[in-house]
Design an enzyme around this catalytic site. Structure first.
Site, PDB file in Angstrom:
ATOM      1  N   ARG A 106       7.318   1.834   1.023  1.00 11.97           N
ATOM      2  CA  ARG A 106       7.671   0.421   1.158  1.00 11.97           C
ATOM      3  C   ARG A 106       8.081  -0.153  -0.191  1.00 11.97           C
ATOM      4  NH1 ARG A 106       3.346  -1.990   5.412  1.00 11.97           N
ATOM      5  NH2 ARG A 106       4.304  -1.111   7.259  1.00 11.97           N
ATOM      6  N   GLU A 133      -7.768  -6.000   6.969  1.00  9.64           N
ATOM      7  CA  GLU A 133      -7.070  -4.891   6.310  1.00  9.64           C
ATOM      8  C   GLU A 133      -8.085  -4.232   5.381  1.00  9.64           C
ATOM      9  OE1 GLU A 133      -7.614  -6.580   3.404  1.00  9.64           O
ATOM     10  OE2 GLU A 133      -5.594  -6.859   2.610  1.00  9.64           O
ATOM     11  N   MET A 134      -7.645  -3.635   4.280  1.00  3.82           N
ATOM     12  CA  MET A 134      -8.610  -2.869   3.497  1.00  3.82           C
ATOM     13  C   MET A 134      -8.525  -3.125   1.989  1.00  3.82           C
ATOM     14  SD  MET A 134      -8.390   0.733   5.564  1.00  3.82           S
ATOM     15  CE  MET A 134      -9.883   1.372   4.805  1.00  3.82           C
ATOM     16  N   GLU A 135      -7.919  -4.231   1.594  1.00  6.16           N
ATOM     17  CA  GLU A 135      -7.672  -4.402   0.160  1.00  6.16           C
ATOM     18  C   GLU A 135      -7.976  -5.782  -0.434  1.00  6.16           C
ATOM     19  OE1 GLU A 135      -5.325  -3.091   2.248  1.00  6.16           O
ATOM     20  OE2 GLU A 135      -5.333  -0.994   1.625  1.00  6.16           O
ATOM     21  N   ARG A 156       8.628  -4.461  13.445  1.00  6.13           N
ATOM     22  CA  ARG A 156       7.825  -4.394  12.215  1.00  6.13           C
ATOM     23  C   ARG A 156       8.717  -4.582  10.995  1.00  6.13           C
ATOM     24  NH1 ARG A 156       4.905  -0.358  14.807  1.00  6.13           N
ATOM     25  NH2 ARG A 156       6.000   1.308  13.748  1.00  6.13           N
ATOM     26  N   ARG A 194      -0.031  -8.849  -3.150  1.00  2.84           N
ATOM     27  CA  ARG A 194      -0.105  -7.731  -2.204  1.00  2.84           C
ATOM     28  C   ARG A 194       0.754  -8.056  -0.995  1.00  2.84           C
ATOM     29  NH1 ARG A 194      -2.018  -4.020   1.183  1.00  2.84           N
ATOM     30  NH2 ARG A 194      -3.047  -4.734   3.082  1.00  2.84           N
ATOM     31  N   VAL A 195       1.541  -7.083  -0.554  1.00  3.71           N
ATOM     32  CA  VAL A 195       2.302  -7.231   0.687  1.00  3.71           C
ATOM     33  C   VAL A 195       1.875  -6.088   1.602  1.00  3.71           C
ATOM     34  CG1 VAL A 195       4.270  -8.524  -0.212  1.00  3.71           C
ATOM     35  CG2 VAL A 195       4.291  -6.063  -0.432  1.00  3.71           C
ATOM     36  N   GLY A 196       1.268  -6.426   2.738  1.00  5.41           N
ATOM     37  CA  GLY A 196       0.728  -5.363   3.577  1.00  5.41           C
ATOM     38  C   GLY A 196       0.638  -5.758   5.029  1.00  5.41           C
ATOM     39  N   SER A 197       0.076  -4.854   5.808  1.00  3.36           N
ATOM     40  CA  SER A 197      -0.117  -5.131   7.224  1.00  3.36           C
ATOM     41  C   SER A 197      -1.596  -5.383   7.487  1.00  3.36           C
ATOM     42  CB  SER A 197       0.386  -3.965   8.074  1.00  3.36           C
ATOM     43  OG  SER A 197      -0.349  -2.811   7.742  1.00  3.36           O
ATOM     44  N   GLY A 236       0.828  -1.202   0.000  1.00  7.54           N
ATOM     45  CA  GLY A 236       0.000   0.000   0.000  1.00  7.54           C
ATOM     46  C   GLY A 236       0.864   1.255   0.000  1.00  7.54           C
ATOM     47  N   ARG A 280       1.963  10.959  -8.812  1.00  6.43           N
ATOM     48  CA  ARG A 280       1.329  11.081  -7.480  1.00  6.43           C
ATOM     49  C   ARG A 280       2.176  10.463  -6.373  1.00  6.43           C
ATOM     50  NH1 ARG A 280      -4.565  11.765  -6.876  1.00  6.43           N
ATOM     51  NH2 ARG A 280      -5.278  12.633  -8.818  1.00  6.43           N
ATOM     52  N   ASP A 331      -1.055  -5.110  14.397  1.00 13.48           N
ATOM     53  CA  ASP A 331      -1.802  -4.764  15.618  1.00 13.48           C
ATOM     54  C   ASP A 331      -2.852  -5.840  15.854  1.00 13.48           C
ATOM     55  OD1 ASP A 331      -2.739  -2.961  13.152  1.00 13.48           O
ATOM     56  OD2 ASP A 331      -4.518  -3.534  14.294  1.00 13.48           O
TER      57      ASP A 331
HETATM   58  N1  HPA Z   1      -7.766  -2.357  10.208  1.00  9.09           N
HETATM   59  C1  HPA Z   1      -7.715  -2.115   8.900  1.00  9.09           C
HETATM   60  N2  HPA Z   1      -6.592  -2.131   8.216  1.00  9.09           N
HETATM   61  C2  HPA Z   1      -5.459  -2.408   8.881  1.00  9.09           C
HETATM   62  C3  HPA Z   1      -5.450  -2.672  10.239  1.00  9.09           C
HETATM   63  C4  HPA Z   1      -6.665  -2.655  10.923  1.00  9.09           C
HETATM   64  O1  HPA Z   1      -6.722  -2.870  12.132  1.00  9.09           O
HETATM   65  N3  HPA Z   1      -4.170  -2.905  10.618  1.00  9.09           N
HETATM   66  C5  HPA Z   1      -3.418  -2.787   9.513  1.00  9.09           C
HETATM   67  N4  HPA Z   1      -4.181  -2.485   8.454  1.00  9.09           N
END
Ligand code: HPA
Length: 234
Positions: free
Chosen positions: A24, A179-181, A217, A87-90, A20, A43, A204
Site C-alpha cells: 500500500r 484494528e491492531m495499531e 476497498r 496511520r492509514v489502515g483498515s 501497515g 525486509r 469488515d
Molecule cells: N480486527 C483487527 N484488525 C483488523 C480488523 C479486525 O477485525 N479488520 C481490519 N483490521
C-alpha cells in the site's frame, strides 16, 4: 541508516503516512505522489518520499500490530527527524451506525496490548489520544471532500484471532472499530513528541457478515489517502 531503515538523514519528509501493508505504501507513492523515490527496502518494508501538491511527504510500510509498527516509528522519529505520522489502515466496524467503507478517525485508542500497562506500571490505565490539531484538520478536510468520517475510540487489539474478548461490551462502552495499531502509535506520539493520527476505513464488520469487494476497498482506500494527504499538507 538505522537498524530497520536503510535510508540517510534527510531522506524522509517531516510528515509520513504509515500503512501497515508495504504494498500500500508503494501504491500510494505511485498513484498519489509525484517525483516519488524509494528510500527503504529493508525486509520489504517499503518507504518512499515524494511530493503532494508541492509539499514533501513520505510513506512507509509498518507491518501489522504494535510491535512491528513501533520499530518503524521509533526509527523514523529518532533517526530521521519525523514530526508527524498519520496511520492509514483498515479496521473492523463495531458501532451500530458504522458501515462498511466508512472512514473512521481514532480520537483515542483503548487496548489490551501490554504497551500502556508496561509503560506506567500497575494502577495507571493510560488513555492514548490522537493529536487534536491533526484530528480536527482531517475531520474538516474530509467534509470538504463530501465525506463524513465517524470519530471515536478504536480498540487496538493485541491479537487478530481472539475469541475470548468481549467485543460487545467494548462496543457498548462506545468503541467504534478495531484494528491492531492505534494505541501504540498514540502512546509513542506522546512519548516521543510527534503528532499522531489514525485514519481508517472499515473493511469488515465485527458483528455482521457483509464484506467489501476489492474494487470497493480500493475506492474507500483512496478516500482515506486523500483525507490523509490533505491533512499532511494543511
Ligand atoms: N480486527 C483487527 N484488525 C483488523 C480488523 C479486525 O477485525 N479488520 C481490519 N483490521
Amino acid at each position: 541508516m538505522s537498524t530497520h531503515i536503510g535510508a540517510n538523514m534527510g531522506d524522509y519528509a517531516d510528515t509520513v503516512l504509515l500503512p501497515g501493508d508495504p504494498l500500500r505504501a508503494k501504491y500510494i507513492a505511485e498513484n498519489f505522489l509525484t517525483n516519488a523515490k524509494q528510500v527503504n527496502s529493508v525486509r520489504n518494508a517499503f518507504g518512499y518520499t515524494g511530493e503532494y501538491k508541492g509539499h514533501r511527504v513520505s510513506v512507509q510500510g509498518s507491518g501489522m500490530g504494535i510491535p512491528s509498527m513501533s520499530i518503524y516509528i521509533n526509527e523514523l522519529v529518532k533517526f530521521f527527524g519525523v514530526k508527524t505520522i498519520i496511520r492509514v489502515g483498515s479496521c473492523g466496524g463495531m458501532a451500530p451506525d458504522v458501515h462498511l467503507r466508512d472512514v473512521l478517525l481514532a480520537s483515542g485508542s483503548t487496548t489490551d496490548s501490554a504497551v500502556t500497562a508496561n509503560t506506567f506500571g500497575p494502577g495507571i490505565h493510560y488513555a492514548p489520544l490522537a493529536n487534536f490539531e491533526l484530528l480536527d484538520t482531517a475531520f474538516h478536510e474530509a467534509q470538504k471532500m463530501g465525506i463524513k468520517p465517524k470519530v471515536g475510540d478504536i480498540f487496538a487489539a493485541d491479537r487478530f484471532y481472539n475469541d475470548e474478548l468481549d467485543m460487545k461490551k467494548l462496543a457498548d462502552y462506545g468503541v467504534i472499530g478495531t484494528e491492531m495499531e492505534s494505541a501504540g502509535l498514540y502512546l509513542l506520539g506522546a512519548k516521543l513528541h510527534f503528532r499522531a493520527l489514525s485514519v481508517l476505513t472499515v473493511s469488515d464488520l465485527i458483528f455482521g457478515e457483509e464484506k467489501t469487494t476489492a474494487e470497493e476497498r480500493e475506492k474507500t482506500f483512496n478516500d482515506m489517502i486523500n483525507i490523509s494527504l490533505a491533512t499532511a499538507i494543511a
